[in-house]
Design an enzyme around this catalytic site. Structure first.
Site, PDB file in Angstrom:
ATOM      1  N   SER A  54      31.651-103.510 -23.743  1.00  0.00           N
ATOM      2  CA  SER A  54      30.340-103.025 -24.113  1.00  0.00           C
ATOM      3  C   SER A  54      29.686-103.800 -25.256  1.00  0.00           C
ATOM      4  CB  SER A  54      30.440-101.553 -24.530  1.00  0.00           C
ATOM      5  OG  SER A  54      31.221-101.399 -25.703  1.00  0.00           O
ATOM      6  N   SER A  89      36.230-103.456 -24.965  1.00  0.00           N
ATOM      7  CA  SER A  89      34.827-103.772 -25.248  1.00  0.00           C
ATOM      8  C   SER A  89      34.576-104.890 -26.254  1.00  0.00           C
ATOM      9  CB  SER A  89      34.086-102.513 -25.700  1.00  0.00           C
ATOM     10  OG  SER A  89      33.830-101.684 -24.599  1.00  0.00           O
ATOM     11  N   LYS A 114      26.635-104.069 -34.050  1.00  0.00           N
ATOM     12  CA  LYS A 114      26.568-103.326 -32.787  1.00  0.00           C
ATOM     13  C   LYS A 114      25.883-101.979 -33.021  1.00  0.00           C
ATOM     14  CE  LYS A 114      29.503-101.835 -28.912  1.00  0.00           C
ATOM     15  NZ  LYS A 114      30.870-101.794 -28.340  1.00  0.00           N
TER      16      LYS A 114
END
Lengths: 61, 464
Positions: free
Chosen positions: B155, B179, B80
């Site tokens: 996210s 997330s 990420k």
């Protein structure tokens, strides 16, 4: 509190920018928070809780 | 060998170890899929072809010399883009940091690379890890591989979409108010939000520091256990890191759930979409059939999640971004900016009350865990929405609907495992979450693995 002018004033005094198009969304989020705050009345004795503790972690574990 | 696109790390490892599958072959295969599909799906912000192939070559050389490092050796991993990567730009999904190049790796990146993992690239995310849909006006919206008209969730949506589409074998995520779990549910993969402090967040760009958690995402529970084995552990660089021994997360996976007491908080049964309710009821029946003892429980303190979640998340994020908001407000997209600026109108007593509410919630959870081993609820109450043109309204609406379901574990620091529970009537995945007491990851993974064996998803995504 959620009046558009109050929102703008609050942002202004903190030196934060004002985008006219943001204002209704900010009001909406504040409304959500203020509505949700009613939930804490259902749980009494909130002030029995210490909000933040600064303590060396080694002493906790 | 069958198509390797959707094999898990646990399945690929023995082939790599026995030299039946070369890390270069596996990495090249995955990079080719990224070339073919990622212009559409936008799961990566910075693909790293050259670096990945270099690492794959090193892994292959090691293995050919008889120096196999373990089950992550040669496995392609998506990182990420809020995890720092030395010498590689780390945008945090934000225009503000579009050219930020860290001088160091995040501790977890370092650990995964040291174990022989291959870094495929830096993955797309909702800007600053502060949104729940997967829109990103700066690097492109990530699309859900099950149907590209739909959002992947956020996210960590780049990671979960890449797993669902076979564009990574493993992925890292972060979870501040859902997330990891929310996009895992929307994309039909597995995601673990560990106990606060179990996995180092050193070198992970913060969102709301008292809630932020780093964790693994994968296509199987075994792979989550495998990743957690490497990601967990004390880090002296991280002031919130827990100084505890790391247990063997793999050893109980196959022990089943006979006799395990699962509590369903009534809080999690309110306002469910019809498909979520139907699939959840079916899942509960299945778990009961598998030997779990199910009962409803009341945790009244959970009703404070929305208040405490909003005030804590917006307040801490806004404090972090205060100076940037003053000087670079136009570099934020409108959903993130309004989310952060709203905290300028909350008051100090509200923040204090939110923290007091968190202590109450911890006590509420601990009380429930006197009577049950784990808790269960839908990951989110809604089915996956299609992207709408009015994305600003939609982003804030999705947070409002989902935060009450995802934030309780962030507020209390407890772990939660999101697993797929089936497909809705449109063929899109729906998820549920097992919630455990602090440091109960081993048991959560055991229960999750048993559930996974019921094969809740009947098929993979078909990418053409």
């Amino acid at each position: 509190m959620d009046d558009a002018n109050v929102v703008k004033q609050s942002l202004h005094v903190q030196g934060l920018p004002i985008f006219e198009t943001d204002i209704p969304y900010i009001q909406n989020i504040c409304y959500t928070i203020n509505q949700a705050q009613l939930s804490i009345h259902a749980l009494p004795h909130l002030n029995m809780e210490t909000p933040i503790t600064v303590l060396d972690k080694g002493l906790i574990l | 060998m069958t198509d390797i696109s959707f094999l898990t790390a646990t399945e690929l490892g023995p082939f790599i170890k026995s030299r039946q599958l070369s890390p270069i072959e596996l990495t090249t295969h995955t990079l080719n899929r990224m070339d073919n599909f990622d212009s559409l799906l936008r799961t990566y912000i910075s693909p790293l072809h050259d670096l990945a192939l270099k690492q794959a070559k090193e892994a292959e050389d090691d293995i050919m010399r008889g120096e196999y490092k373990g089950p992550l050796h040669g496995i392609p991993i998506g990182i990420k883009d809020n995890y720092y990567s030395k010498g590689i730009r780390t945008t945090v999904g934000s225009k503000l940091f579009a050219n930020f190049v860290p001088a160091k790796n995040a501790t977890t990146v370092e650990k995964l690379l040291r174990a022989g993992g291959i870094m495929l690239g830096k993955q797309n995310m909702h800007e600053l890890a502060a949104g729940s849909t997967g829109t990103n006006p700066f690097f492109g919206n990530t699309r859900n591989p099950w149907n590209i008209q739909y959002m992947p969730g956020g996210s960590s949506g780049g990671g979960t979409a890449s797993l669902a589409a076979g564009l990574a074998t493993l992925a890292t995520g972060t979870d501040t108010f859902g997330s990891i779990r929310l996009p895992a549910a929307m994309c039909g993969v597995y995601g673990l939000k560990p106990t606060y402090g179990l996995v180092s967040t050193y070198g992970v760009f913060p969102s709301a520091m008292s809630l932020d958690t780093a964790g693994p995402m994968a296509r199987s529970v075994s792979d989550l256990a495998l990743m957690l084995q490497y990601m967990a552990g004390y880090d002296s660089n991280d002031p919130i890191s827990l100084n505890l021994p790391v247990p063997n997360y793999m050893e109980n996976l196959t022990k089943g759930i006979k006799g395990i007491k699962i509590g369903i908080p009534t809080y999690y049964l309110q306002g469910l979409a019809p498909d979520v309710e139907r699939l959840f009821n079916r899942a509960v029946e299945t778990l009961e059939y598998l030997g779990a003892e199910i009962k409803e429980v009341v945790i009244a303190e959970l009703s404070m999640s929305t208040f405490s979640g909003y005030v804590t998340a917006t307040g801490e994020a806004s404090a972090l971004h205060h100076n940037w908001l003053q000087t670079h407000a136009e570099d934020y997209s409108a959903d993130i900016r309004t989310f952060f600026l709203a905290s300028a109108l909350t008051h100090t007593p509200q923040y204090i009350q939110a923290q007091q509410a968190r202590r109450k919630m911890v006590k509420g959870f601990h009380e429930a865990f006197k009577y049950v081993d784990i808790l269960l609820g839908p990951t989110i109450p809604i089915t996956t929405p299609a992207y709408r043109k009015q994305w600003l309204d939609q982003n804030l609406a999705v947070i409002k609907r989902c935060l009450p379901f995802t934030s309780p574990v962030n507020l209390t620091g407890t772990p939660s495992l999101s697993v797929p529970m089936g497909l809705d009537q449109r063929g899109l995945p729906v998820g549920m979450q097992f919630i455990g007491n602090h440091l109960s990851e081993k048991q959560l993974l055991q229960v999750g693995h048993t559930w996974e064996n019921t094969e809740p998803l009947t098929r993979h995504v078909i990418m053409a």
